[in-house]
Design a protein around this motif. Structure first.
Motif, PDB file in Angstrom:
ATOM      1  N   TYR A  97       1.335  16.079  -9.906  1.00 35.73           N
ATOM      2  CA  TYR A  97      -0.071  16.251 -10.283  1.00 35.73           C
ATOM      3  C   TYR A  97      -0.986  15.625  -9.230  1.00 35.73           C
ATOM      4  CZ  TYR A  97      -4.305  15.937 -13.190  1.00 35.73           C
ATOM      5  OH  TYR A  97      -5.574  16.035 -13.681  1.00 35.73           O
ATOM      6  N   LEU A  98      -0.687  14.394  -8.838  1.00 32.77           N
ATOM      7  CA  LEU A  98      -1.507  13.718  -7.836  1.00 32.77           C
ATOM      8  C   LEU A  98      -1.379  14.378  -6.468  1.00 32.77           C
ATOM      9  CD1 LEU A  98      -0.819   9.976  -8.734  1.00 32.77           C
ATOM     10  CD2 LEU A  98      -2.779  11.376  -9.388  1.00 32.77           C
ATOM     11  N   ALA A  99      -0.199  14.895  -6.165  1.00 33.22           N
ATOM     12  CA  ALA A  99       0.033  15.502  -4.856  1.00 33.22           C
ATOM     13  C   ALA A  99      -0.839  16.730  -4.643  1.00 33.22           C
ATOM     14  CB  ALA A  99       1.503  15.876  -4.696  1.00 33.22           C
ATOM     15  N   PRO A 114       1.683  12.178   3.194  1.00 31.73           N
ATOM     16  CA  PRO A 114       0.541  11.471   2.614  1.00 31.73           C
ATOM     17  C   PRO A 114       0.824  10.872   1.244  1.00 31.73           C
ATOM     18  CG  PRO A 114       0.244  13.823   2.370  1.00 31.73           C
ATOM     19  CD  PRO A 114       1.502  13.639   3.187  1.00 31.73           C
ATOM     20  N   ILE A 115       1.921  11.318   0.606  1.00 31.98           N
ATOM     21  CA  ILE A 115       2.237  10.806  -0.729  1.00 31.98           C
ATOM     22  C   ILE A 115       3.750  10.842  -0.922  1.00 31.98           C
ATOM     23  CG2 ILE A 115       1.995  13.078  -1.808  1.00 31.98           C
ATOM     24  CD1 ILE A 115       0.911  11.685  -4.308  1.00 31.98           C
ATOM     25  N   ALA A 116       4.255   9.883  -1.668  1.00 31.41           N
ATOM     26  CA  ALA A 116       5.687   9.839  -1.961  1.00 31.41           C
ATOM     27  C   ALA A 116       5.879   9.121  -3.283  1.00 31.41           C
ATOM     28  CB  ALA A 116       6.450   9.115  -0.846  1.00 31.41           C
ATOM     29  N   TRP A 129      -4.937   3.099   1.883  1.00 33.16           N
ATOM     30  CA  TRP A 129      -4.124   1.988   1.372  1.00 33.16           C
ATOM     31  C   TRP A 129      -3.028   1.683   2.368  1.00 33.16           C
ATOM     32  CZ3 TRP A 129      -5.399  -1.785  -1.306  1.00 33.16           C
ATOM     33  CH2 TRP A 129      -4.517  -2.576  -2.027  1.00 33.16           C
ATOM     34  N   TYR A 130      -2.118   0.772   2.026  1.00 35.98           N
ATOM     35  CA  TYR A 130      -1.113   0.318   2.969  1.00 35.98           C
ATOM     36  C   TYR A 130       0.262   0.948   2.751  1.00 35.98           C
ATOM     37  CZ  TYR A 130      -4.706  -3.212   3.688  1.00 35.98           C
ATOM     38  OH  TYR A 130      -5.889  -3.840   3.963  1.00 35.98           O
ATOM     39  N   GLY A 131       0.339   1.954   1.922  1.00 36.96           N
ATOM     40  CA  GLY A 131       1.617   2.606   1.683  1.00 36.96           C
ATOM     41  C   GLY A 131       2.556   1.808   0.801  1.00 36.96           C
ATOM     42  N   THR A 132       2.019   0.852   0.037  1.00 35.30           N
ATOM     43  CA  THR A 132       2.858   0.031  -0.823  1.00 35.30           C
ATOM     44  C   THR A 132       2.875   0.584  -2.243  1.00 35.30           C
ATOM     45  OG1 THR A 132       0.975  -1.428  -1.287  1.00 35.30           O
ATOM     46  CG2 THR A 132       2.434  -2.049   0.515  1.00 35.30           C
ATOM     47  N   ASP A 133       3.854   0.126  -3.028  1.00 35.53           N
ATOM     48  CA  ASP A 133       3.988   0.617  -4.409  1.00 35.53           C
ATOM     49  C   ASP A 133       3.157  -0.267  -5.341  1.00 35.53           C
ATOM     50  OD1 ASP A 133       5.639  -1.485  -3.828  1.00 35.53           O
ATOM     51  OD2 ASP A 133       7.316  -0.797  -5.026  1.00 35.53           O
ATOM     52  N   ASP A 134       1.849  -0.084  -5.288  1.00 40.34           N
ATOM     53  CA  ASP A 134       0.900  -0.866  -6.078  1.00 40.34           C
ATOM     54  C   ASP A 134       0.410   0.006  -7.227  1.00 40.34           C
ATOM     55  OD1 ASP A 134      -1.393  -2.109  -7.125  1.00 40.34           O
ATOM     56  OD2 ASP A 134      -1.798  -3.120  -5.231  1.00 40.34           O
ATOM     57  N   ALA A 135       0.873  -0.281  -8.447  1.00 42.05           N
ATOM     58  CA  ALA A 135       0.543   0.567  -9.592  1.00 42.05           C
ATOM     59  C   ALA A 135      -0.939   0.528  -9.941  1.00 42.05           C
ATOM     60  CB  ALA A 135       1.371   0.147 -10.812  1.00 42.05           C
ATOM     61  N   VAL A 136      -1.616  -0.591  -9.675  1.00 40.86           N
ATOM     62  CA  VAL A 136      -3.056  -0.665  -9.963  1.00 40.86           C
ATOM     63  C   VAL A 136      -3.815   0.288  -9.051  1.00 40.86           C
ATOM     64  CG1 VAL A 136      -5.084  -2.147 -10.002  1.00 40.86           C
ATOM     65  CG2 VAL A 136      -2.889  -3.037 -10.776  1.00 40.86           C
ATOM     66  N   CYS A 137      -3.432   0.313  -7.779  1.00 43.48           N
ATOM     67  CA  CYS A 137      -4.059   1.251  -6.843  1.00 43.48           C
ATOM     68  C   CYS A 137      -3.822   2.693  -7.285  1.00 43.48           C
ATOM     69  CB  CYS A 137      -3.499   1.023  -5.437  1.00 43.48           C
ATOM     70  SG  CYS A 137      -4.057   2.231  -4.220  1.00 43.48           S
ATOM     71  N   ILE A 138      -2.605   2.984  -7.715  1.00 45.98           N
ATOM     72  CA  ILE A 138      -2.270   4.343  -8.144  1.00 45.98           C
ATOM     73  C   ILE A 138      -3.019   4.717  -9.416  1.00 45.98           C
ATOM     74  CG2 ILE A 138      -0.381   5.848  -8.867  1.00 45.98           C
ATOM     75  CD1 ILE A 138      -0.421   4.990  -5.887  1.00 45.98           C
ATOM     76  N   ILE A 146      -8.358  14.314 -12.421  1.00 44.51           N
ATOM     77  CA  ILE A 146      -8.746  15.015 -13.651  1.00 44.51           C
ATOM     78  C   ILE A 146     -10.069  15.736 -13.453  1.00 44.51           C
ATOM     79  CG2 ILE A 146      -9.521  14.644 -16.031  1.00 44.51           C
ATOM     80  CD1 ILE A 146      -7.347  12.509 -16.264  1.00 44.51           C
ATOM     81  N   GLY A 147     -10.981  15.103 -12.708  1.00 39.56           N
ATOM     82  CA  GLY A 147     -12.255  15.744 -12.429  1.00 39.56           C
ATOM     83  C   GLY A 147     -12.106  17.011 -11.608  1.00 39.56           C
ATOM     84  N   ARG A 148     -11.099  17.051 -10.741  1.00 35.08           N
ATOM     85  CA  ARG A 148     -10.916  18.199  -9.853  1.00 35.08           C
ATOM     86  C   ARG A 148      -9.942  19.232 -10.412  1.00 35.08           C
ATOM     87  NH1 ARG A 148      -9.791  16.352  -3.820  1.00 35.08           N
ATOM     88  NH2 ARG A 148      -9.858  18.624  -3.622  1.00 35.08           N
ATOM     89  N   LEU A 149      -8.892  18.756 -11.073  1.00 37.36           N
ATOM     90  CA  LEU A 149      -7.811  19.651 -11.503  1.00 37.36           C
ATOM     91  C   LEU A 149      -7.847  19.983 -12.987  1.00 37.36           C
ATOM     92  CD1 LEU A 149      -4.865  17.968  -9.541  1.00 37.36           C
ATOM     93  CD2 LEU A 149      -6.225  19.944  -8.846  1.00 37.36           C
TER      94      LEU A 149
END
Length: 205
Positions: A97-99, A114-116, A129-138, A146-149
């Motif tokens: 969805y995000l991709a 750009p996404i993984a 961002w720094y490519g880290t697995d930060d759930a708050v950022c995500i 949601i606004g776009r899709l």
């Protein structure tokens, strides 16, 4: 907050699981418009809910008629998501969805992904961002998506099938993987054993 630009006002249930994200979520939601319901934001160093517990979040999202439910694990690198129907959005579905937003941009044309993400709930963005697995950022990403899709619930219903997992006893895994590998190699597949086994064929990997 740049990632949330263009996001509509949403109703969101948040569950920090008494982990490291509680303080951050309290301050984050204070800057967002919309309706926000926060649970278990008090930090408990014993981390009583190491993995996101989605049952309470599902009940809250359904009861309040919210757009999303978001839960975090204790150290804030994994995210669990509930849609407007109160159903679990599996990590691979959420990643796809995000991709859709990321892969429509010029970032797709640049070298590097750009996404993984992974099925355990870790998602990585290269942009802003720094490519880290930060759930708050995500967490911010689906707001603008949601606004776009459109509704995440509607999008999920359009999928052809859910995540497929083939169960295999631990005692048979090595034998099964070896057999699959031999068959693919015999058909000309390339193998990369950097981390596990990755077989590349003309049809994919």
């Amino acid at each position: 907050m740049q990632a949330a630009q263009g996001a509509p006002a949403l109703g969101i249930a948040w569950d920090a699981g008494n982990g490291a994200t509680g303080w951050v979520i309290e301050h984050l939601t204070a800057t967002l418009h919309g309706e926000h319901h926060l649970t278990r934001c008090d930090l408990d160093g014993r981390f009583p809910t190491h993995h996101p517990n989605l049952a309470n979040l599902q009940a809250l999202a359904r009861h309040k008629g919210l757009d999303l439910g978001i839960a975090f694990d204790s150290d804030g690198d994994r995210i669990g998501v509930i849609d407007a129907s109160g159903d679990i959005v599996w990590p691979d579905q959420f990643l796809l969805y995000l991709a859709q937003v990321v892969l429509t941009r010029e970032a797709m044309l640049r070298e590097g992904a750009p996404i993984a993400g992974q099925a355990r709930g870790r998602i990585f963005f290269a942009e802003n961002w720094y490519g880290t697995d930060d759930a708050v950022c995500i967490t911010i990403r689906p707001f603008a998506a949601i606004g776009r899709l459109g509704s995440l619930t509607t999008w999920r219903k359009a999928l052809r099938h859910p995540d497929l997992r083939l169960l295999c006893p631990d005692s048979d895994k090595a034998r099964v993987l070896a057999g699959v590998g031999c068959a693919l190699i015999a058909e000309g597949a390339e193998i990369d054993r950097t981390e596990g086994s990755r077989f590349t064929t003309p049809d994919g990997w």
